[in-house]
Design an enzyme around this catalytic site. Sequence first.
Site, PDB file in Angstrom:
ATOM      1  N   HIS A 109      -9.858  11.174  22.811  1.00 29.09           N
ATOM      2  CA  HIS A 109      -8.550  11.295  23.450  1.00 29.09           C
ATOM      3  C   HIS A 109      -8.576  12.557  24.308  1.00 29.09           C
ATOM      4  O   HIS A 109      -9.316  13.495  24.032  1.00 29.09           O
ATOM      5  CB  HIS A 109      -7.493  11.396  22.346  1.00 29.09           C
ATOM      6  CG  HIS A 109      -6.070  11.349  22.810  1.00 29.09           C
ATOM      7  ND1 HIS A 109      -5.429  12.438  23.362  1.00 29.09           N
ATOM      8  CD2 HIS A 109      -5.140  10.360  22.775  1.00 29.09           C
ATOM      9  CE1 HIS A 109      -4.180  12.126  23.644  1.00 29.09           C
ATOM     10  NE2 HIS A 109      -3.978  10.862  23.304  1.00 29.09           N
ATOM     11  N   ASP A 187     -10.577  14.859  14.654  1.00 31.99           N
ATOM     12  CA  ASP A 187      -9.285  14.402  15.149  1.00 31.99           C
ATOM     13  C   ASP A 187      -8.885  13.193  14.313  1.00 31.99           C
ATOM     14  O   ASP A 187      -9.404  12.099  14.487  1.00 31.99           O
ATOM     15  CB  ASP A 187      -9.412  14.031  16.630  1.00 31.99           C
ATOM     16  CG  ASP A 187      -8.167  13.338  17.194  1.00 31.99           C
ATOM     17  OD1 ASP A 187      -7.235  13.039  16.424  1.00 31.99           O
ATOM     18  OD2 ASP A 187      -8.145  13.073  18.414  1.00 31.99           O
ATOM     19  N   GLN A 190      -5.294   8.976  14.158  1.00 28.21           N
ATOM     20  CA  GLN A 190      -5.108   7.568  13.800  1.00 28.21           C
ATOM     21  C   GLN A 190      -5.482   7.283  12.342  1.00 28.21           C
ATOM     22  O   GLN A 190      -5.360   6.139  11.896  1.00 28.21           O
ATOM     23  CB  GLN A 190      -5.974   6.691  14.713  1.00 28.21           C
ATOM     24  CG  GLN A 190      -5.716   6.861  16.196  1.00 28.21           C
ATOM     25  CD  GLN A 190      -4.387   6.298  16.645  1.00 28.21           C
ATOM     26  OE1 GLN A 190      -3.871   5.340  16.080  1.00 28.21           O
ATOM     27  NE2 GLN A 190      -3.809   6.900  17.676  1.00 28.21           N
ATOM     28  N   LYS A 213       2.260   9.331  13.830  1.00 23.28           N
ATOM     29  CA  LYS A 213       1.408   8.146  13.781  1.00 23.28           C
ATOM     30  C   LYS A 213       1.170   7.687  12.345  1.00 23.28           C
ATOM     31  O   LYS A 213       0.411   6.749  12.095  1.00 23.28           O
ATOM     32  CB  LYS A 213       0.074   8.433  14.487  1.00 23.28           C
ATOM     33  CG  LYS A 213       0.220   8.733  15.975  1.00 23.28           C
ATOM     34  CD  LYS A 213      -1.123   9.027  16.617  1.00 23.28           C
ATOM     35  CE  LYS A 213      -0.992   9.602  18.016  1.00 23.28           C
ATOM     36  NZ  LYS A 213      -0.466   8.638  18.995  1.00 23.28           N
ATOM     37  N   CYS A 351      -4.817   7.627  27.408  1.00 19.47           N
ATOM     38  CA  CYS A 351      -5.273   9.026  27.314  1.00 19.47           C
ATOM     39  C   CYS A 351      -6.750   9.104  26.933  1.00 19.47           C
ATOM     40  O   CYS A 351      -7.169   9.970  26.164  1.00 19.47           O
ATOM     41  CB  CYS A 351      -4.429   9.812  26.306  1.00 19.47           C
ATOM     42  SG  CYS A 351      -2.704   9.988  26.785  1.00 19.47           S
TER      43      CYS A 351
END
Length: 394
Positions: A109, A187, A190, A213, A351
């Site tokens: 991202h 990261d 998600q 999220k 993104c």
Amino acid sequence: MFKNDFPYFQNSKVVYLDNGATTQKPKSVIDSQVDYYTQYCANTHRSNFGHANKATQEFEKVRVILKEFINASKNEEIIFTKGVTESINFIASSFATHFKTVIISSLEHHSNITPWHMQGRSLGNGLEVVNFKENLDFDFEHFEELLKANPNSFVSITHISNAFGKIHDIKTITKIAHDYGAIVMIDGAQSLAHLKVDVKELDVDFFAISGHKTFAPTGVGAIYVKEKFLKDLKAYQTGGATINDVDFNHSTLLDSPYKFEAGTQNIAGIIGFGKALEYINHIHYKNIQSYEHNVYNYLDEELKKLPDIIFYNDISDSIGSRSFNFKGIVHDDIGILIDKMNIAVRVGHHCAQPIMKKLGIKGTIRVSTAFYNDFVDVDKLIEALTKALKILKD
């Protein structure tokens, strides 16, 4: 099955399939924020009257919930932020500046690309990108080559691609990186919506977490920092709630996590985040994964029946997001048409422009599911896509 727990679905006819952008919130999360604002609204870690004490207790309870949720060792390892974007920027600017090389994957991202550009890094000049293979697989051989060629590396990798749902093997990535003396940040924007995360098992050094999220309010997140790195982590910003002692010549900060949480936090949002995690615990990941995998597989099967559809990876090691295009059709046109039929998906580059450019496309149609989506949602999506294709091809 789970939709009755989410007020959005009682108030909307929209088939919501944009969970990669943000998830809907269960009633318990919404109620907890209303309760804070109407019953004990006060600032935390400052005053000592009754409601202020309750606000602080409820706020700090969430730190414990999140610590246990991801199996961190200590409360001090959980630092609240606005979300994954702030978490990555925080670590990039407060810890990772002195590393000669930052290594990222091809599926990142923008939030895990642009912070490194802000440090003056570019490809081959302090920034390296691991190649992707067929099916968007992570190229472990290239990863090792980069680690060998670039001692003193900081590895920053997405767990699950927001654009394609591809799951990276973080445990293996971390082990290889550590074998070469590299530090690893993940990261996890998600992650928690789909998978149980155990930071000890993964052995990651930093893990960035998103609230919105993960069925929690917007503007809330956290960064897990392995305890041994807390002493080397500099404060990202300072001010209220971070201070041990101040005069006009000198100031000293509190210990972690408070030295890293300057100013008034999103108290209601963090309390809501705790309720979201409790909700997930209540329904259990085994149920989430079983139900979601069934719907995700059904989605894939039904999409494959549509004419001229183009995929960029299979779903053997993917979850959540499914990206595709149709030959000769502009993805934006599909998005506009199915929106008229009350179907919410995302179209564009998500993104993730660099991987789109590598694939030679401007973007995709992305369907992103959560455990509250069902077969009926998929059927309505397929019906809308079929109608849109007919309109655009006639």
